[in-house]
Design a protein around this motif. Structure first.
Motif, PDB file in Angstrom:
ATOM      1  N   GLU A   3      -0.778   2.894  -5.817  1.00  0.00           N
ATOM      2  CA  GLU A   3      -0.310   1.861  -4.937  1.00  0.00           C
ATOM      3  C   GLU A   3       0.135   0.397  -5.330  1.00  0.00           C
TER       4      GLU A   3
ATOM      5  N   LEU B   9       0.518  -2.176  -9.465  1.00  0.00           N
ATOM      6  CA  LEU B   9       0.741  -0.719  -8.684  1.00  0.00           C
ATOM      7  C   LEU B   9      -0.877  -1.113  -9.335  1.00  0.00           C
TER       8      LEU B   9
ATOM      9  N   MET C  95       0.959  -0.929   0.020  1.00  0.00           N
ATOM     10  CA  MET C  95       0.202   0.333  -0.175  1.00  0.00           C
ATOM     11  C   MET C  95       0.659   1.573   0.227  1.00  0.00           C
ATOM     12  N   GLU C  96       2.917   0.864   0.001  1.00  0.00           N
ATOM     13  CA  GLU C  96       3.052   2.749  -0.670  1.00  0.00           C
ATOM     14  C   GLU C  96       2.666   3.023  -1.692  1.00  0.00           C
ATOM     15  N   MET C  97       2.786   4.128  -1.320  1.00  0.00           N
ATOM     16  CA  MET C  97       2.091   5.009  -2.567  1.00  0.00           C
ATOM     17  C   MET C  97       3.774   5.469  -3.419  1.00  0.00           C
TER      18      MET C  97
ATOM     19  N   TYR D 294      -3.550   5.822 -10.312  1.00  0.00           N
ATOM     20  CA  TYR D 294      -4.847   6.231 -10.096  1.00  0.00           C
ATOM     21  C   TYR D 294      -4.725   7.650 -11.709  1.00  0.00           C
TER      22      TYR D 294
ATOM     23  N   PRO E  85       1.355   6.041   2.763  1.00  0.00           N
ATOM     24  CA  PRO E  85       1.004   5.106   1.718  1.00  0.00           C
ATOM     25  C   PRO E  85      -0.286   5.998   1.339  1.00  0.00           C
ATOM     26  N   LEU E  86      -1.568   5.550   0.370  1.00  0.00           N
ATOM     27  CA  LEU E  86      -2.013   7.148  -0.212  1.00  0.00           C
ATOM     28  C   LEU E  86      -2.401   7.675   0.842  1.00  0.00           C
TER      29      LEU E  86
END
Length: 596
Positions: free
Chosen positions: A39, A50, A26-28, A53, A71-72
């Motif tokens: 993400e 990934l 969940m890392e951006m 977005y 994260p986001l």
């Protein structure tokens, strides 16, 4: 930020990459030369999947990945109210000023204006012991709302230094807290929070206070509590968006968060143009000043649509933690579920019913569980009420999104195409809608001096149910063949639908009905039924009841009576009693003249 790998393949919003450095779930990440936002949603050895977005057109294998280590998240602080964001909290007005009407790839902007200065007023003293959720001070975000600067939930200690009253930017620290571990934590006007993690609260409270909507059919028959959950399912043209916009204007909430999730651009345009022109009945100012808009239309990237409702509810939780009542409108969760389905399909996951992913139900549950009325970490009371519109294809209420939503909400306002076609609004089907909050709210009605409210509502429901059964019989044999007692039930039910359940959103008097007016109007109509039953029991033809002038007057009351109208309703009850006596006396005189 650091390089973490490179792109191997691109499939719409799904990008598969080879990693060269550790990457967290969940890392951006920032992808390619344009630094488009993504993400990490799947990690397997040195391979990562990934969810991107933004538009991936032109993205090719070999493009670099930049990890952010975060994260986001959303940026939370003064300046949220009145703003318009996309699904990942990019300010659309700022993006338009930079690049025109269409959002370009990789265009980034701070969610909050870093150049704007806010007048800060401290609320603590140096040396005070604080924990997460404590208020260190406030700024005036608008003329009617005090924006409280809160200690982050994971911080506890003593105030070592406090900024004096004055003007500060969102990045300026205003408090320094010596944490229990010995470190010093700075508290600025703005803070970040991951969108997929619910903000903590001290305790969840029972839903014992109604969210007064001013819509009689909702407040009386299908009430919603503050901190509750509701769904508005309906086919195309049944008035879902209009119903939510009425709630935006009239609901008893301090802050409104409106998420346009995958809706058509013209509908969101209507929202964006109407809100600034609508007068807030609470303040007299434009309604947009207490509203946060998250607009992710159907022509915007599908992955951002999936994130939009999390962005919206995180902003709602932030204002809840200040002690405010927040209403979140998600329009619509069906489009959000379709985004889940598209991304799941590109990930080649095993589909469940109608192609939706197997985790659709759990995602819906996670979203609605973030609503609630709570005691905040700071000791105040706040709430987030989640109201989601559902757009079942073809009006089929047996499709998965509607069925799963029905399992997780306690209030279900089903919109009826036939009612909408007949221009009857709100077009809520009283047979198939429900609310579980009625018993929890009985005490609130009693505190307002309205005794026996539940019995009154039950009588109304029984009347509507009896009329539905009689209408089916009347279709077979004709209404004139029914006994007068049953014809009276049909006539009163029609009057109830016309004079109580139906509401004119454009009439200056009828567009809003307070609790006292709602209770008084329902009581008067049921009192009419009780007294006219006595008349019919005396063998007086029901046509005389229908033709009585007072019946026509009752149908007009909703347009003529402003405020609670207690005295006017008491007078109407007396006049109903007088009408009964008049009809009975006339029948007695006729019997005397004819010798019967």
């Amino acid at each position: 930020m650091r390089p973490v790998g490179e792109v191997e393949s691109v499939n719409g919003p799904v990008v598969r990459a080879r990693t060269t450095a550790p990457l967290q779930m969940m890392e951006m990440v920032l992808v390619g030369e344009d630094r488009i936002v993504g993400e990490a949603i799947e990690l397997a050895g040195d391979r990562a999947t990934l969810q991107v977005y933004e538009d991936t057109t032109g993205l090719r294998p070999g493009a670099a990945l930049i990890g952010t280590g975060l994260p986001l998240y959303v940026e939370l602080g003064p300046g949220l109210l009145g703003s318009i964001y996309d699904g990942i909290q990019r300010p659309l007005e700022v993006l338009r000023a930079r690049g025109g009407d269409f959002v370009g790839r990789g265009v980034q902007a701070r969610a909050l204006d870093p150049a704007r200065r806010w007048r800060f007023a401290p609320a603590l003293e140096v040396g005070a012991r604080v924990a997460g959720g404590a208020c260190v001070g406030s700024v005036r975000e608008s003329d009617f709302l005090e924006h409280r600067i809160l200690v982050p939930p994971d911080v506890a200690g003593r105030v070592e230094q406090l900024a004096p009253a004055g003007l500060y930017g969102i990045d300026d620290p205003v408090a320094w807290i010596r944490a229990d571990d010995g470190g010093v934590r700075e508290v600025a006007l703005a803070q970040r929070w991951p969108v997929r993690r619910a903000r903590p609260a001290a305790a969840r409270l029972s839903p014992s206070v109604p969210l007064v909507t001013g819509q009689r059919i909702i407040d009386a028959l299908f009430p919603l509590a503050k901190g509750g959950t509701a769904a508005i399912p309906g086919g195309f043209g049944t008035g879902k968006t209009v119903a939510q916009q009425n709630l935006v204007k009239w609901a008893d909430a301090d802050v409104i968060v409106y998420v346009g999730c995958g809706e058509r651009g013209n509908e969101m345009t209507g929202v964006l143009t109407d809100l600034p022109n609508l007068e807030d009945p609470r303040t007299g100012a434009p309604l947009s000043r207490r509203t946060v808009l998250v607009a992710n239309t159907s022509n915007m990237p599908v992955a951002a649509r999936e994130a939009s409702i999390y962005t919206g509810i995180t902003i709602a939780e932030y204002y809840r933690d200040m002690g405010y009542d927040v209403a979140l409108m998600a329009d619509s969760t069906s489009r959000w579920a379709e985004a889940l389905r598209e991304i799941s399909g590109r990930l080649q996951e095993m589909p469940a019913e109608e192609g939706f992913p197997a985790y659709l139900a759990s995602r819906l549950a996670e979203f609605y569980e973030r609503a609630g009325r709570v005691r905040t970490l700071g000791g105040s009371t706040g709430s987030v009420t989640a109201i989601g519109a559902v757009s079942p294809p073809g009006g089929d209420f047996s499709e998965p999104v509607t069925l799963h939503t029905k399992r997780f909400v306690r209030c279900f306002w089903e919109l009826d195409k036939a009612l909408a076609s007949a221009r009857i609004f709100p077009a809520i089907n009283t047979a198939d809608s429900f609310s579980d909050y009625g018993p929890d709210l009985e005490g609130w009605w009693r505190e307002r001096g309205i005794e026996g409210w539940s019995a009154r509502v039950d009588e109304c429901r029984q009347l509507l149910e009896a009329s539905r059964k009689l209408e089916r019989v009347a279709q077979l044999v004709g209404e004139e063949a029914l006994p007068d007692e049953e014809r009276l039930v049909l006539d009163t039910a029609r009057a109830l639908r016309e004079a109580f359940l139906q509401q004119d959103a454009f009439d200056p008097v009828d567009r809003y009905s307070g609790p006292e007016k709602t209770a008084g109007l329902l009581g008067v109509l049921l009192h009419w039924l009780t007294r006219m039953r006595e008349v019919v029991a005396a063998h007086i033809p029901v046509y005389r009841v229908r033709s009585h002038p007072l019946r026509a007057e009752l149908l007009r009351v909703r347009f003529e009576l402003e405020g609670d109208g207690a005295a006017a309703f008491a007078e109407l009850r007396q006049r109903i009693d007088a009408a009964r006596d008049e009809l009975l006396d006339a029948a007695g005189a006729t019997a005397t003249r004819t010798g019967t």
